[in-house]
Structure formats: C-alpha cells, structure tokens
Enzyme design. Structure first.
Site, PDB file in Angstrom:
ATOM      1  N   ARG A  64       0.802  -1.220   0.000  1.00  0.00           N
ATOM      2  CA  ARG A  64       0.000   0.000   0.000  1.00  0.00           C
ATOM      3  C   ARG A  64       0.836   1.272   0.000  1.00  0.00           C
ATOM      4  O   ARG A  64       0.602   2.188  -0.780  1.00  0.00           O
ATOM      5  CB  ARG A  64      -0.909   0.051   1.239  1.00  0.00           C
ATOM      6  N   ARG A 114      11.720   3.878   3.138  1.00  0.00           N
ATOM      7  CA  ARG A 114      11.262   2.976   4.202  1.00  0.00           C
ATOM      8  C   ARG A 114      12.436   2.095   4.587  1.00  0.00           C
ATOM      9  O   ARG A 114      13.074   1.479   3.724  1.00  0.00           O
ATOM     10  CB  ARG A 114      10.105   2.106   3.725  1.00  0.00           C
TER      11      ARG A 114
END
Ligand code: NCD
Length: 315
Positions: A64, A114
C-alpha cells in the site's frame, strides 16, 4: 533530530509528526481532502510536480505505502523511480548514501524511504542537497508520518473532527510505528483520550505515549471508544514474544463484533494493514459496516499527494 523545516519555516522533509503544529497538520489534511475522489470517479490529477523526479527506496516490504506514494507522485505529474535497495547497490556493498548521491546526480528531487533501521531517513535528510526533500515511508518502529496523517484524515471524514474523541489503539503497540505517529497526530488535533490497549508484553515503555491511558484488558480499553484502531501483530520486530500463539491471542485480544459492542454505537474501526484476519481482527469486523479500513487506503494517496506538493518547491 534532523530539522524538517527550511529557514523560512516551510516544511522541507517529513520524517516525523512530532513538533508539527496543529495548523500545519490541518493544512496538510485540508490539502489532502482536495485530492480525495469517490471510488468510481476519476482520481484527482494535476501538473504541480511536472519536471520533478521522485525516488522510492524501500528496504522493507510494502504494498500500500509504496504503491500509494508512486501513484501520488504520478498523479501530480512527477516522474518516479522505484528501487529495491537491498537487491541493488546495498548488496554490492555500496553505502546507502552513495546510492543517494548517485540518484541526486540523476536529478532526483525527493526521496521516499522505508527502512527497518531507525535513523535512516534522518541521515539521508541531513546529507542531501538543499533543494532535495526526504519523506519517511516508515522508520523502524519509530514513525510513519504519512500513515498518521491518513489515519487523522479518515477520522476527520467519518467523525467531522478529532477534537474530543476517545481513540483506542489496540494490539501490538510496542512495535508499532503506526501507533506512534497516530498518537502524535491525534493528540495534536485535540483528541480527548488516546488509549493504549495491549497485553502486557506488547505495551510500549513507560516513557512513551505520554498522556495516554493504558489498558491490558481489551474490554475496559474498548468501552465507549469513538475510534478503534487495531494493529498487526508484528512478528518480524519481536524477539522472545515471537512464540505468541495466534489462536490464544485472538481469544484474549482479538477485535470481535461482540467486543466492538462495548465501544460507542457509532464507533469506527481502523487497521493500517496488512491484516492478520482471525488474529488481531475478526473478518466480519474488518469487512463490516463500522470499518473505515478501505477509506484509509484511499486517503493514503491523497495524503501523500498533499505532502509531496507541500514539500517539493516549485522550480
Ligand atoms: C504498516 C507499516 O508498515 O508500518 N503498514 C502500512 O504502512 N500500512 C503497519 C504494519 O506493518 O503492521
């Protein structure tokens, strides 16, 4: 901590929601709201970031968040490159910063990062050229600022406001960057009470989540809540707790429709996903009428558009 703002006070990076004022958070949410479209309608697009290049560097799995950052950048007219860092230069021994400088030379203007290790987005933000922005897409268990914003936006849409609400964050709070960023956003936006609801082994340290009430009994934690935010059991971040038995966890701590009846009648249910159905949340709750989980995903693109459009300076 790396500064997020430029000398003129505008937001340059987004690494954490800590220290953002209520006005700054509200402006980001207002901007995001303008990009929200109903399902079935064409998504919002613009050329605000035409000529800008965004690089997504994800060293932890993500569906996502990565896809929504990519769509957000593309819908604003930017070019996007996606790098599986551990498969490319990192594995060859090249340091993360050398990769960053290479990409900078290729005219990348914004990095979306990330990483499982705390400190990586901040290190990159402190090292890039002044015109470059860094956005955290999840840093260890420390922070996940765009998730905190999309959670706040979802609550604002469903409830009209965050002020005065009682929000129960339920599950593996100890390992959750989502919970940390949600706590920061919701407290700043005036939530009346943020409750941490977790079995003793999954409660965060006493020096964290200041101002929150703590519950190890899920029933007490859910009582009269306006918003119930369930969290994934994050085995990859656990050490000895990894033995955790899924069936036993569900029976003691799973969010079931019977337990949800303890919350306010118009309560909403959220989950950042990926969900372990039948572990932290029952399927009928995840898919039920109180669930705002799909709205969270939709809002993720809008929030990431708003953040990109805010931090990236027009040439
Ligand atoms: C979360 C994450 O990666 O922190 N997922 C997400 O970004 N929506 C939550 C999780 O992994 O449990």
């Amino acid at each position: 901590m790396t500064r997020q703002t430029r000398a003129d006070g505008t937001l340059r990076h987004l690494l954490t929601l800590e220290g953002l004022s209520r006005g700054e958070i509200e402006r980001l949410l207002d901007r995001a709201q303008q990009y929200v479209r109903p399902l079935g309608a064409r998504p919002a697009t613009s050329d605000e970031l035409a000529g800008i290049t965004v690089a997504n560097l994800f060293t932890e799995p993500s569906t996502r968040t990565r896809v929504s950052f990519e769509l957000a950048a593309k819908r604003l007219g930017a070019e996007v490159v996606n790098l599986e860092v551990q498969l490319s230069s990192r594995a060859k021994g090249e340091s993360m910063l050398d990769t960053i400088f290479t990409l900078e030379s290729l005219h990348v203007d914004a990095f979306v990062i990330r990483d499982a290790e705390a400190g990586v987005p901040g290190l990159v933000a402190a090292s890039v050229a002044p015109h470059v922005s860094v956005l955290s897409a999840g840093e260890g268990s420390v922070s996940h600022p765009t998730q905190g914003l999309l959670d706040a936006l979802t609550i604002r849409q469903r409830k009209g406001h965050v002020d005065g609400l009682t929000i129960a964050i339920v599950g593996d709070v100890r390992h959750s960057r989502v919970a940390r960023s949600a706590h920061q956003a919701l407290t700043t936006l005036g939530a009346a009470e943020v409750r941490i609801v977790a079995p003793p082994a999954l409660l965060p340290g006493d020096d964290e989540f200041r101002g929150c009430s703590r519950h190890t009994d899920i029933e007490a934690g859910l009582r009269d809540a306006d918003v119930v935010m369930a969290l994934r059991i994050q085995r990859e971040r656990m050490q000895d707790e990894a033995q955790l038995d899924a069936a036993a966890y569900f029976s003691e701590f799973g969010l079931t429709s019977a337990r949800l009846r303890l919350a306010r009648p118009n309560a909403i249910v959220m989950h950042p996903q990926p969900m372990n159905r039948g572990v932290e949340i029952a399927s009928d709750v995840a898919d039920g009428p109180k669930s705002a989980i799909r709205d969270q995903v939709r809002n993720g693109v809008a929030v990431r558009m708003a953040v990109l459009a805010t931090v990236v300076r027009p040439a």
